[in-house]
Design an enzyme around this catalytic site. Structure first.
Site, short mmCIF file in Angstrom:
data_model
loop_
_atom_site.label_atom_id
_atom_site.label_comp_id
_atom_site.label_asym_id
_atom_site.label_seq_id
_atom_site.Cartn_x
_atom_site.Cartn_y
_atom_site.Cartn_z
N GLY A 172 0.46 -1.29 0.11
CA GLY A 172 -0.17 -0.23 -0.30
C GLY A 172 1.00 1.58 0.04
O GLY A 172 1.90 0.95 0.35
N GLU A 177 4.17 -11.24 -5.91
CA GLU A 177 2.85 -11.96 -7.03
C GLU A 177 2.88 -10.87 -8.40
O GLU A 177 2.11 -11.59 -9.06
CB GLU A 177 1.73 -10.82 -6.47
CG GLU A 177 1.21 -8.86 -6.69
CD GLU A 177 2.22 -8.94 -5.67
OE1 GLU A 177 1.78 -7.27 -4.78
OE2 GLU A 177 3.11 -9.67 -4.56
N CYS A 188 5.87 -6.44 1.94
CA CYS A 188 5.47 -5.00 1.11
C CYS A 188 4.75 -4.30 2.45
O CYS A 188 5.32 -3.92 3.90
CB CYS A 188 5.10 -4.03 -0.07
SG CYS A 188 6.26 -3.08 -0.31
N TYR A 189 4.08 -3.12 2.51
CA TYR A 189 2.51 -2.12 3.66
C TYR A 189 2.58 -3.87 4.61
O TYR A 189 2.92 -3.16 5.66
CB TYR A 189 2.24 -1.64 2.34
CG TYR A 189 1.52 -0.83 4.46
CD1 TYR A 189 2.05 0.51 4.85
CD2 TYR A 189 0.42 -0.71 4.87
CE1 TYR A 189 1.35 0.86 5.69
CE2 TYR A 189 -0.03 -0.55 5.97
CZ TYR A 189 0.87 -0.01 6.08
OH TYR A 189 -0.16 0.85 7.39
N SER A 228 -24.46 -8.58 -24.06
CA SER A 228 -23.56 -7.77 -25.49
C SER A 228 -23.35 -8.38 -26.37
O SER A 228 -22.30 -8.18 -27.55
CB SER A 228 -22.47 -6.86 -24.32
OG SER A 228 -21.47 -7.28 -23.79
N GLY A 229 -22.86 -9.84 -25.86
CA GLY A 229 -22.12 -10.52 -27.07
C GLY A 229 -20.75 -10.99 -26.65
O GLY A 229 -19.51 -11.84 -26.76
N GLY A 230 -20.28 -9.90 -25.36
CA GLY A 230 -19.14 -10.15 -24.86
C GLY A 230 -19.08 -11.46 -24.08
O GLY A 230 -19.54 -11.84 -23.34
N VAL A 231 -17.54 -11.87 -23.79
CA VAL A 231 -17.56 -13.34 -23.09
C VAL A 231 -17.85 -12.63 -21.97
O VAL A 231 -19.23 -13.93 -21.32
CB VAL A 231 -15.83 -12.65 -22.23
CG1 VAL A 231 -15.59 -14.48 -21.79
CG2 VAL A 231 -15.10 -13.44 -23.94
N ASP A 232 -17.78 -11.51 -20.34
CA ASP A 232 -18.46 -11.79 -19.12
C ASP A 232 -20.14 -11.75 -19.69
O ASP A 232 -21.01 -12.76 -18.63
CB ASP A 232 -18.06 -10.63 -19.15
CG ASP A 232 -16.89 -9.91 -19.21
OD1 ASP A 232 -16.37 -10.85 -19.40
OD2 ASP A 232 -17.01 -8.82 -19.13
N SER A 233 -20.48 -11.39 -19.86
CA SER A 233 -22.28 -11.36 -20.31
C SER A 233 -22.68 -12.79 -20.62
O SER A 233 -23.58 -13.14 -20.48
CB SER A 233 -23.14 -10.16 -20.84
OG SER A 233 -22.45 -10.33 -22.36
N SER A 234 -21.67 -13.63 -21.80
CA SER A 234 -22.11 -14.06 -22.47
C SER A 234 -22.16 -15.94 -21.88
O SER A 234 -22.97 -16.57 -21.56
CB SER A 234 -21.50 -14.55 -23.81
OG SER A 234 -21.31 -13.83 -24.54
N LYS A 260 -10.90 -12.23 -15.88
CA LYS A 260 -11.29 -12.03 -17.32
C LYS A 260 -10.69 -13.91 -17.61
O LYS A 260 -11.56 -14.38 -18.22
CB LYS A 260 -10.56 -11.45 -18.65
CG LYS A 260 -11.04 -11.23 -19.23
CD LYS A 260 -12.54 -10.89 -19.36
CE LYS A 260 -12.81 -9.46 -20.31
NZ LYS A 260 -13.79 -9.28 -20.64
N HIS A 304 7.96 -8.04 -4.05
CA HIS A 304 6.65 -8.62 -4.22
C HIS A 304 6.40 -9.50 -4.80
O HIS A 304 6.70 -9.98 -5.94
CB HIS A 304 5.65 -7.25 -5.42
CG HIS A 304 4.75 -5.69 -4.48
ND1 HIS A 304 3.99 -5.43 -3.90
CD2 HIS A 304 5.57 -5.20 -4.13
CE1 HIS A 304 3.59 -4.89 -3.42
NE2 HIS A 304 5.04 -4.07 -3.51
#
Length: 515
Positions: free
Chosen positions: A55, A171, A82-83, A222-228, A371, A169
């Protein structure tokens, strides 16, 4: 859905979401919570370990974030990054001070003791540092297990093997053996077994939706990956209850509306299609500011969707739920309650903004997924590859790829140029090798020569990036021959364009989108 959870407490680092991703990639379920999350909320997750993020604060600041008391009372394994390390040391009686030699970027780590998080790792390797404070005195019962040139306590642990802290870090991809360090913490220190897989998650989500939903569900598709993926989840769980609504804003890619309707017909899902392009162009008339564009598009989308949803509710009567394809990055970037320590980056029309007295219960089954996790889930559910591997597309559509005022003419030009770029990427077998690719219409005109005539026309910028998650990205090193071919096609085939440029800026300092 109950499962044992690795709780990542967020102290405001831009890398925090990467901690979560790495833990999940290793096969352990994790959730991200603000550092001051109440005990009751944490207990509901059945925590099995805590990871404290980095942070921007200093532990000696007056209002510096503090590790909650329940972390210390839990007797669970704790890893401070880190923090997180500095707060751990500070609150347990050690000393942290401003460093005379700040460390930003790569540093050589020397492992002093190959225990716990450093088991089976080399004596020396490169790590990524990003700090201006450092530990000067350890609390009682702590020992140093790794050091760097400017951090004598680059990694520490408590004698009871419960607390670990690293100044670097693990990650980020720039840290060698970062995943191995996190895996050692989870498997060796915390003694956890993997409990996170897409096969199990798909089954659990379908069962959970089936169990909880007792009325019809509308979905903004929408036809995007998420809503599909949300559509596929709902279709598998309650096929007779799903009503997907596709709002054509007029700001979509070339022929997108028709293609989406046809693709979903092939998997047995009928879409309720609405052409609302006139309303969107009216809302955007003479608007140039990108944030104002987003707001107007978001508000118009909500108005159109709400009106259509209410019509459908009158027709069907038992529509009780509204499903959304909200993802974890949407939540993080929009600075909703889940991430108090983060900074708002941009607005998202699918997080907030809906009427408070909405007559629907909200369903967001992808709320805690990234995603690439959504794509893996979609593959598990049998979503067609043509949808599954489509590049991300912004909610406001081409409006934020037209720098300046949005007109139908500008959209048509951009649609044609973008279609050529994407078509050629697929022909050259490059489409799936980049994270995202698109064209941008710039607000300038340049002089050109076509045949015997002097021209003064538009400039198209091409953008293609490689990335793991969209949080950071590098510009794609596409072949010169390819770029030359695409530029020639665009200039020759798209009326109103006489120049094509290629964006070679990474994220950061730039964003992937231009607006």
């Amino acid at each position: 859905m109950e499962r044992k959870t690795v709780v990542v407490l967020d102290f405001g680092s831009q890398y925090t979401q990467l901690i979560l991703r790495r833990v999940r990639e290793l096969g352990y379920y994790a959730e991200l919570l603000p550092y001051d999350e109440p005990l009751e909320s944490v207990q509901r997750l059945s925590p099995v370990a805590f990871i404290l993020s980095g942070g921007p604060s200093s532990v000696y600041d007056e209002n510096a974030p503090k590790i909650p008391k329940y972390v210390f009372d839990s007797n669970l394994p704790v890893l401070g990054i880190c923090y997180g390390l500095q707060a751990l040391v500070h609150q347990l009686g050690g000393k942290v001070e401003k460093s005379s030699h700040r460390e930003f970027g790569p540093a050589q780590l020397e492992v002093v003791k190959h225990v716990g998080i450093f088991e089976r790792l080399p004596n020396k390797f490169t790590v990524w540092m990003s700090h201006s404070d450092r530990v000067e005195v350890l609390p009682n019962g702590f020992e140093v297990i790794a050091k760097s040139e400017n951090s004598p306590y680059a990694a520490v642990r408590s004698s009871n093997n419960r607390y670990y802290g690293v100044q670097f870090h693990p990650e980020v991809v720039h840290t060698q053996y970062g995943k191995e360090i996190l895996k050692n913490f989870l498997s060796i220190v915390a003694n956890l077994s993997p409990n996170w897989s897409m096969t199990n998650l798909a089954h659990e989500l379908v069962e959970e939706i089936r169990r909880k939903i007792d009325g019809k569900v509308i979905l903004g598709l929408s036809g995007g990956v998420d809503s599909s993926v949300v559509a596929m989840l709902l279709h598998k769980a309650t096929p007779d209850k799903l009503i997907p609504i596709f709002v054509d804003t007029g700001l979509l890619r070339k022929n997108e509306g028709k293609e989406v309707v046809e693709q979903f017909k092939q998997v047995g899902i009928d879409i309720h299609y609405i052409d609302a392009s006139n309303r969107f162009f009216e809302a955007l008339e003479k608007i140039e500011d990108p944030e104002e564009k987003r707001k107007r598009i978001g508000h118009t989308f909500i108005d159109v969707f709400y009106e259509e949803a209410m019509k459908l509710k009158e027709q069907h009567g038992d529509i009780e739920y509204l499903a959304q394809g909200t993802l974890y990055p949407d939540i993080i970037e929009s600075k909703v309650a889940e991430r108090k320590a983060g900074a708002k980056i941009k607005t998202h029309h699918n997080v907030g903004g809906l009427p408070e007295k909405l007559p629907f219960k909200i369903i967001e089954p992808l709320r805690y997924l990234f995603k690439d996790e959504v794509r893996a889930l979609g593959k598990e559910l049998g979503l067609p590859e043509s949808i599954l591997y489509r590049h991300p597309f912004p909610g406001p559509g081409l409006a934020v790829r037209i720098i300046g005022t949005v007109t139908r003419e500008a959209v048509n030009i951009l649609q044609e140029a973008d279609a050529i770029f994407i078509e050629e990427l697929k022909k050259w077998d490059l489409y799936n090798k980049v994270w995202q690719a698109f064209a941008v219409l710039l607000p300038v005109k340049t002089v050109g020569v076509m045949g015997d005539y002097r021209t003064y026309e538009n400039v198209i910028a091409l953008r293609a990036v490689t990335s793991e998650d969209g949080m950071t990205a590098d510009w794609a090193k596409l072949p010169h021959e390819f770029l030359n071919h695409v530029a020639k096609r665009i200039v020759n085939e798209v009326r109103g364009v006489n120049r094509v440029v290629y964006d070679i800026t990474s994220k950061p300092p730039a964003t992937i989108e231009w607006e």
